[in-house]
Design an enzyme around this catalytic site. Structure first.
Site, PDB file in Angstrom:
ATOM      1  CG  ASN A  79      -1.800   1.269   1.312  1.00  0.00           C
ATOM      2  OD1 ASN A  79      -1.468   2.276   0.905  1.00  0.00           O
ATOM      3  ND2 ASN A  79      -3.091   1.229   1.702  1.00  0.00           N
ATOM      4  CD  GLU A 100      -4.685   4.379   1.086  1.00  0.00           C
ATOM      5  OE1 GLU A 100      -4.145   3.796   2.039  1.00  0.00           O
ATOM      6  OE2 GLU A 100      -5.166   5.588   0.966  1.00  0.00           O
ATOM      7  CG  ASP A 143      -4.715  -2.022   3.291  1.00  0.00           C
ATOM      8  OD1 ASP A 143      -5.082  -2.661   4.434  1.00  0.00           O
ATOM      9  OD2 ASP A 143      -4.491  -0.708   3.324  1.00  0.00           O
ATOM     10  CG  ASN A 194      -7.968  -1.160   5.777  1.00  0.00           C
ATOM     11  OD1 ASN A 194      -7.127  -0.746   6.424  1.00  0.00           O
ATOM     12  ND2 ASN A 194      -8.455  -0.638   4.477  1.00  0.00           N
ATOM     13  CG  ASP A 249      -0.622  -4.187   4.197  1.00  0.00           C
ATOM     14  OD1 ASP A 249      -1.230  -3.760   3.267  1.00  0.00           O
ATOM     15  OD2 ASP A 249      -0.264  -3.732   5.150  1.00  0.00           O
ATOM     16  CG  ASP A 303       0.140   4.942   6.117  1.00  0.00           C
ATOM     17  OD1 ASP A 303       0.191   4.377   5.088  1.00  0.00           O
ATOM     18  OD2 ASP A 303      -0.783   5.565   6.751  1.00  0.00           O
ATOM     19  CG  HIS A 304       0.103   0.139   4.428  1.00  0.00           C
ATOM     20  ND1 HIS A 304      -0.841  -0.878   4.838  1.00  0.00           N
ATOM     21  CD2 HIS A 304      -0.703   1.243   4.318  1.00  0.00           C
ATOM     22  CE1 HIS A 304      -1.801  -0.506   4.887  1.00  0.00           C
ATOM     23  NE2 HIS A 304      -1.879   0.582   4.867  1.00  0.00           N
TER      24      HIS A 304
END
Length: 263
Positions: free
Chosen positions: A13, A40, A153, A155, A224, A253-254
């Site tokens: 991501n 993303e 991802d 979530n 993930d 941030d991933h």
DNA sequence: ATGGCTATATTCTATAGA
């Protein structure tokens, strides 16, 4: 470089492919994944940096959207073959969250599952609807004699072991019982949560938010996931997280997360 | 209970992310 003996498939991501392009290219150059699922993009189809990715030696397919979401699959020294670019089941869903391609002999579903916050509310309802559609579609893939991988991802923080401190997140959409039940229902079809299977005693975080020095303190989440079907699982040899990418300046941030397969 | 940070378009303010 000499070709790796195994086939590496990764998910990353990027949190915006335009600001993250230098990191993406550095990662592709250093780690040389054979297949890379990206989420993303935060870019339209026209804004996708096709030329830079081609110059790095990758073919690509992508589904873009203004501002948010967006998924892509990159294939090293090859062109991915499109299978589908939407998840079936909700005609007026316009969010770019699913791309399925044949890549290096594996059917790969690249997934960006809705975040679902705040919950309860319409966004959480959408997350659960999207999850049901994924479960229905995955059922048509899991028993294939051909290798299939769901990667992306999700979530979902599958259990309290997959987060640094569940107390701080107990109301978050990623930890809700409905979210975890949906993930468990998906796995129960026969998919394997590879990182947890290979590393039962390590957290294996893949995401660290930008707040409160969570990266520096290794306060992460495992969201993930790479899920091979039964036909592909016997070929899995290794898995890991490219944490060094999260440590770069202005990082996503991933962190990229990958599995290695017998070719 | 909130905010902390990053990115985007709606651009100096709001929305979304997780």
């Amino acid at each position: 470089m000499a070709r790796r003996k195994t086939l590496r498939i990764a998910t990353f991501n990027v949190n915006g492919i335009r600001p993250r392009l230098p990191h993406l290219l550095e990662w592709l150059e250093k780690e040389k994944p054979d297949v890379a699922c990206l989420q993303e993009l935060k870019a339209t189809d026209a804004q996708f940096p096709k030329e830079a990715i081609e110059a790095a030696g990758y073919g690509a397919l992508w589904v873009g959207q203004t501002s948010w979401n967006g998924v892509a699959v990159l294939t090293r020294d090859a062109e991915p073959v499109e299978s589908r670019r939407r998840l079936p089941g909700e005609r007026d869903d316009t969010q770019a969250r699913y791309l399925e391609v044949a890549a290096h002999g594996v059917m790969v579903g690249c997934i960006y599952l809705p975040n679902g916050n705040p919950q309860p509310g319409p966004k959480f309802d959408y997350k659960l609807r999207w999850f049901k559609r994924l479960i229905r579609h995955a059922k048509t893939l899991v028993d294939s004699e051909h290798p299939v991988l769901l990667a992306g991802d999700f979530n979902v923080v599958p259990t309290d072991f997959d987060i640094y401190n569940p107390k701080h997140w107990r109301r978050d959409a990623l930890l809700q019982p409905e979210t975890r039940e949906a993930y468990a229902t998906l796995l129960a079809q026969g998919w394997t949560d590879t990182l947890r299977e290979l590393y039962p005693d390590e957290p294996m975080f893949t995401f660290w938010d930008y707040f409160r020095q969570h990266w520096e303190r290794d306060a992460g989440l495992r969201i993930d996931h790479l899920l091979p079907n039964p036909a592909l699982w016997p070929r899995v040899r290794a898995a890991g997280v490219d944490r060094w990418v999260r440590g770069l300046e202005k990082a996503s941030d991933h962190a990229p997360t990958w599995i290695d397969l017998d070719r």
